[in-house]
Design a protein around this motif. Structure first.
Motif, short mmCIF file in Angstrom:
data_model
loop_
_atom_site.label_atom_id
_atom_site.label_comp_id
_atom_site.label_asym_id
_atom_site.label_seq_id
_atom_site.Cartn_x
_atom_site.Cartn_y
_atom_site.Cartn_z
N LEU A 264 35.41 42.85 42.05
CA LEU A 264 34.74 43.14 40.78
C LEU A 264 35.30 42.28 39.65
CD1 LEU A 264 34.42 47.01 41.01
CD2 LEU A 264 32.57 45.34 40.98
N HIS A 265 36.43 41.61 39.90
CA HIS A 265 37.04 40.80 38.85
C HIS A 265 36.88 39.30 39.06
CE1 HIS A 265 39.03 44.65 37.92
NE2 HIS A 265 39.04 44.18 36.70
N ASP B 72 37.97 33.81 36.94
CA ASP B 72 37.53 32.49 36.47
C ASP B 72 37.93 32.30 35.00
OD1 ASP B 72 36.45 31.83 38.86
OD2 ASP B 72 34.39 32.33 38.33
N LEU B 73 37.81 33.38 34.24
CA LEU B 73 38.13 33.31 32.82
C LEU B 73 39.64 33.15 32.59
CD1 LEU B 73 36.86 33.39 30.08
CD2 LEU B 73 36.87 35.87 30.15
N THR C 249 41.50 35.81 25.84
CA THR C 249 41.45 36.87 24.84
C THR C 249 40.48 36.50 23.72
OG1 THR C 249 43.76 37.33 25.32
CG2 THR C 249 42.87 38.31 23.33
N GLY D 62 37.07 37.28 24.48
CA GLY D 62 36.68 38.68 24.54
C GLY D 62 37.18 39.44 25.75
N MET D 63 38.13 38.88 26.48
CA MET D 63 38.65 39.60 27.65
C MET D 63 40.10 40.00 27.43
SD MET D 63 39.00 38.36 31.58
CE MET D 63 40.66 37.72 31.41
N LEU E 54 45.09 45.08 36.51
CA LEU E 54 44.11 45.65 37.44
C LEU E 54 44.01 44.83 38.72
CD1 LEU E 54 41.24 46.70 34.99
CD2 LEU E 54 42.70 48.20 36.36
N ARG F 198 45.32 43.37 30.62
CA ARG F 198 44.79 44.50 31.37
C ARG F 198 44.13 44.03 32.66
NH1 ARG F 198 40.53 47.85 28.27
NH2 ARG F 198 39.04 46.75 29.59
N VAL F 199 43.37 42.93 32.56
CA VAL F 199 42.73 42.38 33.75
C VAL F 199 43.78 41.99 34.79
CG1 VAL F 199 41.45 40.40 34.63
CG2 VAL F 199 40.62 41.64 32.63
N ARG G 245 34.63 37.19 38.07
CA ARG G 245 34.31 36.51 36.81
C ARG G 245 35.54 36.47 35.89
NH1 ARG G 245 32.28 38.27 32.16
NH2 ARG G 245 31.99 40.42 32.79
N HIS G 246 36.30 37.55 35.90
CA HIS G 246 37.49 37.62 35.04
C HIS G 246 38.57 36.64 35.50
CE1 HIS G 246 35.23 41.34 34.94
NE2 HIS G 246 35.61 41.47 33.69
#
Lengths: 343, 259
Positions: A220-221, A226-227, A236, A239-240, A248, A244-245, A223-224
């Motif tokens: 589920l992460h 990649d960011l 940050t 917008g992420m 997780l 926390r990501v 995309r995150h």
């Protein structure tokens, strides 16, 4: 549309290829073994397991039992472990922005090793249901300690170094315990080197929930991850919440890796080499690397286990040894390929 | 119209004040250039406005206080391009620009058709449509700058913060980027705050120039009032002549000391 069509197209092809390899691995691994059973009958027997299907040329009941109760659970467990280790490795690589990080590096392997050692030394036996539980808990505690020791800094390399320090500490404790109890050396080492022998459907079912939750958490992460590649500050600003990501994904990867370690011992390299192969096939985006790693990791470990249980038949090599024998040269190839792409 | 305001904004690193008591107000589509010597606190001020540093004082976009705003809503208001953006080498341009849509996506959802549309139109605006499948590692300096600008625009922000976007570029590419930003701020009604070393560029493009020295505002106003030879001499310890061109904008010409 032209944009982004290329990577997606490559991904479709790579995933199809990977699934075919997985299917082939499944078939080869169910056919190859001490009791010679032919591919057609194996396929028919497997297909007959589907509801409402009754094809001729199935295996006789004895071979059917061998296939469904001994070979298949082992095969599935190997596949599950391989896929999970590859996904957990890829997850860590995204979190640490480092393609050479393995799922065991953050204290999971050392924690699992210590947990298993304590139980084996304490009970004098590596059988029973307690060792996997101890390895599972040890792996999670190892990662937890590493995270507490190294988190809170902006810079992820601190966390990685903390993981290495915690791993060394836990390994030292393990060595100390072993030194004082040399009669258990063999049992501990055979566990450490990894094996999926003695696999049962029960063991598959025990591992499955943790593996599914862990892998799903990482998936589920995509995309995150990649960011995260652009660094915490930019992530940050886009917008992420980077910290926390990271927490997780580490938690999900650790859960997945712990579930694999618990049932199979320490199996290295899969977590490094497989995601790298996935990257070569379909580009660097984790949305593509993660599913490919799952499928390729599963196929790889099924085949490796088949080699492990047949090459010195009727004996068996520890799966960790075979993985390392294939994995170590592959790792060198990863390093060389990375050096090539960096210039 | 959008208004970016700061009141008594300060930044402290390890007990050292790097920015102190900055007051500013910028209304769209105005362009504020922040100038000052190395270490004056330009980047820190921009990062503070981007919400990336703990600050004292207040900063707000319209009525929205930036302190305590979570990353997601903040990223919908403010697009930020750092001085040295991290460009993952193997990432295709289209994927990179899509990162700018993060704040518009649900936590677990992928890009929607509308996000692809925005990215497509941004790529179009910045003449990057031929680059979509190119990997970032293969781009030139000017192309990289356009790609990072594209990512910030994909955020659809109302405030654009640029930290020395021209410092690594040759004269032609500098002009290209500055003209681009000038067009964009009018088209999208943006507040633009940008740091720059080139005082002439600041003079030519800015509606207002803010001169920073040792973390504090020395002067803030129209370029011709801020960029005087005396002030530049005292802040930069540099010998310059300042001439005013036909449009009334200052041109700063370095001179050899003593000549």
């Amino acid at each position: 549309m032209r944009r982004a069509a290329l990577p997606e197209h490559r991904f479709g092809r790579a995933l199809t290829l990977a699934l075919l390899v997985l299917l082939a691995a499944l078939l080869i691994s169910s056919v190859v073994g001490a009791a010679g059973i032919d591919p057609l009958s194996v396929s028919v027997t497997l297909i007959n397991e589907l509801p409402g299907v009754h094809l001729p040329h199935a295996l006789d009941p004895l071979d059917r039992t061998l296939l469904l109760e001994i070979r298949l659970p082992r095969l599935i467990l190997a596949g599950l472990v391989g896929g999970v280790l590859a996904v957990a490795g890829a997850g860590y690589q995204g979190v640490f922005r480092n393609p050479l990080v393995d799922s065991g590096l953050l204290g999971a392997s050392a924690g699992a090793g210590l947990g298993a050692t304590l139980v084996i030394v304490g009970t004098g036996s590596s059988d029973g249901a307690v060792v996997p539980v101890a390895a599972f808990v040890g792996a999670l505690l190892g990662v937890g300690f590493a995270y507490l020791a190294g988190a809170g800094r902006r810079d992820v390399s601190t966390l990685l170094l903390a993981g290495i320090a915690v791993s060394m500490f836990l390994s030292a404790v393990q060595t100390f315990v072993l030194q004082r109890s040399t009669q258990n050396l063999q049992a501990v080492y055979s566990w450490l080197l990894g094996s999926v022998s003695g696999a049962t459907w029960h063991r598959v079912l025990i591992m499955l929930p943790y593996a599914v939750v862990g892998c799903l958490g990482v998936f589920l992460h995509g995309r995150h991850l990649d960011l995260l590649a652009v660094g915490d500050e930019e992530a940050t600003s886009l917008g992420m919440p980077a910290a926390r990501v990271r927490l997780l994904v580490i938690a999900a990867s650790a859960l997945a890796a712990a579930s694999a370690v618990a049932v199979s011992g320490l199996i290295g390299f899969v977590g490094v080499v497989i995601p790298h192969v996935a990257r070569r096939l379909a580009g660097s985006s984790y949305r593509r690397v993660l599913p490919l790693s799952l499928v390729l990791g599963a196929a790889f470990l099924m085949l490796v286990d088949t080699v492990a249980r047949t090459i010195v038949s009727p004996g068996e090599l520890p799966i960790g040894v075979v993985t390392a024998l294939i994995g170590a040269p592959a790792f060198v190839w990863v390093l060389r390929a990375l050096r090539g792409s960096a210039t | 119209m959008t208004r970016l305001t700061a009141r008594g904004l300060g930044v402290r690193f390890d007990g050292v004040d790097v920015v102190t008591g900055v007051d500013l107000t910028v209304e769209s589509p105005d362009w504020l250039m922040i100038v000052g010597p190395n270490g004056a606190g330009k980047s820190s001020l921009v990062r503070a406005l981007a919400g990336l540093l703990p600050v004292s004082g207040r900063a707000a976009v319209d009525d929205v206080e930036l302190a305590g705003l979570r990353p997601r809503p903040r990223a919908r208001l403010i697009g930020y391009v750092p001085q040295a953006p991290v460009l993952p080498e193997a990432m295709p341009v289209a994927d990179y620009v899509m990162l700018g849509r993060t704040a518009h996506l649900g936590y677990f959802s992928g890009p929607r058709p509308v996000d692809r549309e925005v990215v497509g139109s941004v790529l179009d605006t910045l003449e990057l449509t031929d680059f979509t499948a190119r990997e970032l590692g293969s781009l030139s300096g000017g192309e990289r700058q356009r790609v990072t600008l594209a990512r910030a625009l994909a955020q659809e922000p109302t405030v654009l913060l640029l930290d020395e976007p021209t410092s690594a570029l040759d004269l032609g590419h500098q002009q290209q980027v500055l003209e681009l930003v000038d067009g964009l701020r009018h088209r999208h009604d943006l507040v633009v705050v940008m740091t720059v070393h080139d005082l002439t560029a600041a003079g030519q493009y800015a509606d207002r120039v803010l001169l920073l020295d040792r973390g504090a505002v020395v002067a803030d106003g129209p370029a011709a009032q801020v960029l005087t030879a005396e002030r530049i001499a005292s802040v930069y310890h540099a010998d310059v002549r300042v001439e005013v061109d036909d449009s009334g904008r200052p041109v700063v010409i370095p001179a050899r000391p003593g000549t």
